[in-house]
Enzyme design. Sequence first.
Site, short mmCIF file in Angstrom:
data_model
loop_
_atom_site.label_atom_id
_atom_site.label_comp_id
_atom_site.label_asym_id
_atom_site.label_seq_id
_atom_site.Cartn_x
_atom_site.Cartn_y
_atom_site.Cartn_z
N MET A 12 0.85 -1.14 -0.12
CA MET A 12 -0.07 -0.11 0.04
C MET A 12 0.81 1.26 -0.30
SD MET A 12 -2.42 -1.59 2.64
CE MET A 12 -1.53 -1.36 4.05
N ASP A 13 1.49 1.46 -1.29
CA ASP A 13 2.22 2.58 -1.07
C ASP A 13 1.70 3.97 -1.65
OD1 ASP A 13 5.73 2.73 -2.78
OD2 ASP A 13 4.70 4.05 -1.18
#
Lengths: 262, 255
Positions: A12-13
């Site tokens: 989850m960047d």
Amino acid sequence: MGTIPNHIAFIMDGNRRYAKKHNLWADDAAGHKAGFLALASMLKYCYELGIKCASIYALSIDNFKRRPNEVQYVMDLMLEKIQGLLKEESIVQKYGARVYFRGNMTLLTEPIRVAAEKAMVATANNTGMMLFICVAYTSTDEIVHAIQESCNNKWVGIQEANGSKARNQAIRDVEYQIEEKAIIKLRDIEKHMYMDVAPDPDILIRTSGEHRLSNFQLWQTTYCLLYSPAVLWPEIGLRHLVRAVLDFPQHRSYLEKKKEQA
Amino acid sequence: MNMREEMQKASSLIAQIGNFGLQLLWFSLHLSVSTWYFLLEIAHMVESCFISSGLIKSYKALNLGKLRYLAIVVGSEEAYQTSKVIELLQWLEAIGVKHVCLYDMEGVLKRSKEAILEKMSNTTVFQEADENDKLLAQKHMMLEFVSFSDGKEAVAKAANLLFAKYLTSNNSSEDEEGEIFTEPHMTEALRAVGSGGPEPDLLLVYGPARCHQGFPAWRIRYTEIVHMGSLKSMRYGSLIKAIYKFTMVRQNYGK
């Protein structure tokens, strides 16, 4: 097996970039909050698409190197959200998901460890989706930990088998065996990996267009399709997931063939 | 009776029209998607031509400082195309890449090592011992050949080395364990079993899917993984573009 992937992994960047982009109270905390909402939606879509297993890179051991107040914020947010999982109306309870916390839990504070344990026990009987939340996790740490556990187990096994034999004698025996053939086998190591009960991921989605795995499930992604949509994590939507899932069947046969050849 | 027959005829006709309509819709959807991908492919080819001929200024001067080590993953069927592999290596040599690691699952490239080295003048095979010297001052391109057995199986071998160390340690207290089972020791153990090459900065996948196909896990923690399409349709311009994009990436390493 069908054309729906079994397990999708998410990196989850982009939370901090999202906060900067939208000038949200000029701090990263708001980005992480928005990220959590995006996570809830993605898990809902996974459930609706019939994906049986999802894993998320919630906290890397590398993230401890961040500014202390950001680390503290993320830990507090995590504690709040883990406690939230136990509530009736949480997405986990709604979709009957079974939650697993995986990683080097000794690196986390006591309240988080306790809350995580509670959440795992509370959802242990759920038969819906499997959700793996990787905290204080890196692949290299996972591999070393698995080797350590295998060695401990083997040593206990040897001691039991040898009974009253002197320790030194046992060591000499085993050392001799090591030269001849391996004592620790690959399957021993795999049995002790944090992610042992999860099937290998079929698709790994990392947002923000970054093309690296950053020490996430390196061992398990031998046959995994890697996706790097340019969208920031808080802005991810159903269409990105659908795109990945639609592309999957085309590559599945190629990857299945590779698995058989191995 | 007549009414019923009429009704049945009507409903089957409607069903047929409906079916035809759906098929037409599916066909036109398929056609538009295919056309889109076709146009995209043409655009890539044109862009690649421009890049190769040096027309696009920004790709002309590549800053290879960040690219110390490049890895190439090739699908094992495609790995049999030794001439294509050699061509790719020649391009990389022309661009100025000094260290290349060639990987395919089944070790086809390992077996073609002699054939490849024969055709490439000025290349040597990567040797562990030389790593520190050659890294700085080299006139040769260094090649490393890796396959699936250098991944998980090598980790199992290294595990046995660590087990031996564990057994011979004076006490098996927790502190001792903490000293033995560390990531640096694991790196050393992998080196000792012959699978300790450096971590690639960039990994280019030549195959149908963007998948690292079991490249040794210990070495790809922060490696940028880029999909280049099939080896058969590889283009010099795409290679330049991929390397250029890599030089523009900024990593936080988790911070």
